[in-house]
Motif scaffolding. Structure first.
Motif, mmCIF file in Angstrom:
data_model
loop_
_atom_site.group_PDB
_atom_site.id
_atom_site.type_symbol
_atom_site.label_atom_id
_atom_site.label_comp_id
_atom_site.label_asym_id
_atom_site.label_seq_id
_atom_site.Cartn_x
_atom_site.Cartn_y
_atom_site.Cartn_z
ATOM 1 N N SER A 86 0.623 -1.244 0.247
ATOM 2 C CA SER A 86 0.078 -0.102 0.123
ATOM 3 C C SER A 86 0.891 1.254 0.030
ATOM 4 N N GLY A 87 2.024 1.298 0.582
ATOM 5 C CA GLY A 87 3.087 1.929 1.188
ATOM 6 C C GLY A 87 2.773 2.933 2.295
ATOM 7 N N GLY A 88 1.983 2.030 3.086
ATOM 8 C CA GLY A 88 2.127 2.504 4.052
ATOM 9 C C GLY A 88 3.175 1.031 5.728
ATOM 10 N N MET A 89 3.183 1.710 6.399
ATOM 11 C CA MET A 89 4.458 0.599 7.049
ATOM 12 C C MET A 89 4.241 -0.556 7.038
ATOM 13 N N ASP A 90 3.403 -1.298 7.351
ATOM 14 C CA ASP A 90 3.211 -2.137 7.428
ATOM 15 C C ASP A 90 3.817 -3.452 5.967
ATOM 16 N N SER A 91 3.128 -2.748 5.868
ATOM 17 C CA SER A 91 3.742 -3.537 3.657
ATOM 18 C C SER A 91 5.141 -2.527 2.831
ATOM 19 N N ILE A 92 5.381 -1.790 3.906
ATOM 20 C CA ILE A 92 6.876 -1.227 3.221
ATOM 21 C C ILE A 92 8.097 -2.273 3.953
ATOM 22 N N THR A 93 7.956 -2.302 5.309
ATOM 23 C CA THR A 93 7.905 -3.361 5.867
ATOM 24 C C THR A 93 8.279 -5.081 5.309
ATOM 25 N N LEU A 94 7.350 -4.911 4.615
ATOM 26 C CA LEU A 94 7.785 -6.627 4.182
ATOM 27 C C LEU A 94 8.217 -6.638 2.634
ATOM 28 N N LEU A 95 7.808 -5.577 2.043
ATOM 29 C CA LEU A 95 8.700 -5.625 0.576
ATOM 30 C C LEU A 95 10.590 -5.226 1.057
ATOM 31 N N TYR A 96 10.517 -4.917 1.922
ATOM 32 C CA TYR A 96 11.956 -5.180 2.076
ATOM 33 C C TYR A 96 12.517 -6.109 2.961
ATOM 34 N N ASP A 97 11.251 -6.901 3.868
ATOM 35 C CA ASP A 97 11.649 -8.430 4.876
ATOM 36 C C ASP A 97 11.957 -9.500 3.503
ATOM 37 N N ARG A 98 10.615 -9.486 2.504
ATOM 38 C CA ARG A 98 11.326 -10.361 1.758
ATOM 39 C C ARG A 98 11.248 -10.144 0.288
ATOM 40 N N LYS A 99 11.923 -9.245 0.080
ATOM 41 C CA LYS A 99 12.587 -8.306 -1.247
ATOM 42 C C LYS A 99 13.265 -9.767 -2.162
ATOM 43 N N ASP A 100 14.669 -10.328 -1.329
ATOM 44 C CA ASP A 100 14.620 -11.704 -2.840
ATOM 45 C C ASP A 100 13.859 -12.238 -2.956
ATOM 46 N N SER A 101 12.660 -12.686 -2.923
ATOM 47 C CA SER A 101 11.759 -13.322 -3.038
ATOM 48 C C SER A 101 10.428 -12.648 -3.997
ATOM 49 N N ILE A 102 10.231 -11.567 -4.341
ATOM 50 C CA ILE A 102 9.474 -10.611 -4.631
ATOM 51 C C ILE A 102 9.545 -10.177 -5.877
ATOM 52 N N ALA A 103 8.664 -10.694 -6.909
ATOM 53 C CA ALA A 103 8.812 -10.956 -8.624
ATOM 54 C C ALA A 103 8.132 -9.255 -8.611
ATOM 55 N N LEU A 104 6.391 -10.154 -8.624
ATOM 56 C CA LEU A 104 6.095 -7.901 -8.716
ATOM 57 C C LEU A 104 4.994 -7.820 -6.773
ATOM 58 N N ALA A 105 4.965 -6.379 -7.296
ATOM 59 C CA ALA A 105 4.216 -6.095 -6.710
ATOM 60 C C ALA A 105 3.057 -5.301 -7.368
ATOM 61 N N LEU A 106 1.661 -5.209 -5.915
ATOM 62 C CA LEU A 106 0.325 -4.716 -6.809
ATOM 63 C C LEU A 106 0.145 -3.051 -5.387
ATOM 64 N N SER A 107 -0.434 -2.249 -5.805
ATOM 65 C CA SER A 107 -0.844 -1.796 -4.922
ATOM 66 C C SER A 107 -2.246 -1.656 -6.217
ATOM 67 N N PHE A 108 -3.524 -1.215 -4.986
ATOM 68 C CA PHE A 108 -4.470 -0.765 -5.774
ATOM 69 C C PHE A 108 -5.293 0.415 -5.258
ATOM 70 N N ASP A 109 -5.840 1.203 -6.089
ATOM 71 C CA ASP A 109 -6.479 2.267 -5.695
ATOM 72 C C ASP A 109 -7.709 2.034 -5.839
ATOM 73 N N TYR A 110 -8.377 2.408 -5.149
ATOM 74 C CA TYR A 110 -9.692 1.869 -4.454
ATOM 75 C C TYR A 110 -10.543 3.356 -3.713
ATOM 76 N N GLY A 111 -10.250 4.382 -4.135
ATOM 77 C CA GLY A 111 -11.185 5.581 -4.037
ATOM 78 C C GLY A 111 -10.698 6.083 -2.853
ATOM 79 N N SER A 112 -9.957 5.699 -1.603
ATOM 80 C CA SER A 112 -9.980 6.054 -0.913
ATOM 81 C C SER A 112 -9.192 7.507 -0.260
ATOM 82 N N ASN A 113 -9.473 7.934 1.479
ATOM 83 C CA ASN A 113 -9.319 9.192 0.823
ATOM 84 C C ASN A 113 -7.276 9.347 0.992
#
Length: 218
Positions: free
Chosen positions: A10-37
């Motif tokens: 998402s770009g928040g603390m939790d998902s960015i941490t997981l992004l770095y935590d598992r960066k060596d195994s990640i091939a693709l990242a998805l964000s969803f724009d669902y119209g939130s504030n």
């Protein structure tokens, strides 16, 4: 390490941490724009970190959620209640079955790209008000994903039973600067400092002994 994973970031603390935590195994990242504030404030941080790590990042529009779903997250900053996540009024921030919808899309994209794992960064502090962050939900949708795909795609939610403070400690160990993440549900120019997610952010950084560089209104 084989890059066999897709992450919802998402770009928040939790998902960015997981992004770095598992960066060596990640091939693709998805964000969803669902119209939130706050989508427009979060997603650029997701893009920033994915670019730094050399991970392909795509944004999936889910416009129908803003049109048809009921949540204060979709109704403008003035609709967002102040207080702690434990407060009853925070239930207004629930976007019904949001994680179920996003995970379903992510599972389909994972299989389409030959990826066997979908990562999501829900955590223990979410359980009180968000039904689609709880362990029983994660277990159920993991079973559905494995049954409903030829690749037996797995939903991996490694932070489900730890706190946001634990996540913050992990992030600092990974070298993450949390001022380059977004939490505030009101989605203004700076964090409000009073909505549930701002309060939780402050507490987690404080309890983890991290200097909070976030700019808050209050």
């Amino acid at each position: 390490m084989t890059k066999d994973s897709l992450i919802i970031v998402s770009g928040g603390m939790d998902s960015i941490t997981l992004l770095y935590d598992r960066k060596d195994s990640i091939a693709l990242a998805l964000s969803f724009d669902y119209g939130s504030n706050h989508n427009s404030r979060e997603i650029p941080y997701a893009q920033l970190h994915c670019q730094r790590l050399g991970i392909r990042h795509i944004v999936i529009p889910l416009d129908f959620m803003h049109q048809y779903f009921t949540s204060s997250l979709l109704e403008g900053a003035e609709a967002i209640p102040d207080g702690h996540y434990a407060d009853e009024n925070m239930k207004s921030t629930v976007v019904p079955f949001r994680n179920g919808i996003m995970l379903s899309v992510a599972i389909g994209i994972a299989e389409s790209n030959g990826l066997k794992k979908v990562l999501i960064a829900n955590h223990g502090g979410d359980h009180a008000i968000y039904p689609d962050c709880r362990p029983d939900f994660i277990s159920a949708i993991n079973k559905a994903a494995m049954s409903g795909t030829y690749l037996n795609v797995e939903v991996d939610a490694p932070y489900t039973n730890i706190s946001k403070t634990d996540i913050a400690r992990r992030g600092v160990a990974l070298g993450i600067d949390y001022s380059e993440t977004w939490s505030c549900y009101k989605g203004g120019a700076v964090h409000c400092g009073t909505c549930g997610t701002c309060v939780e952010r402050k507490e987690a950084l404080h309890d983890a002994g991290i200097d909070d560089k976030t700019e808050y209104i209050s």
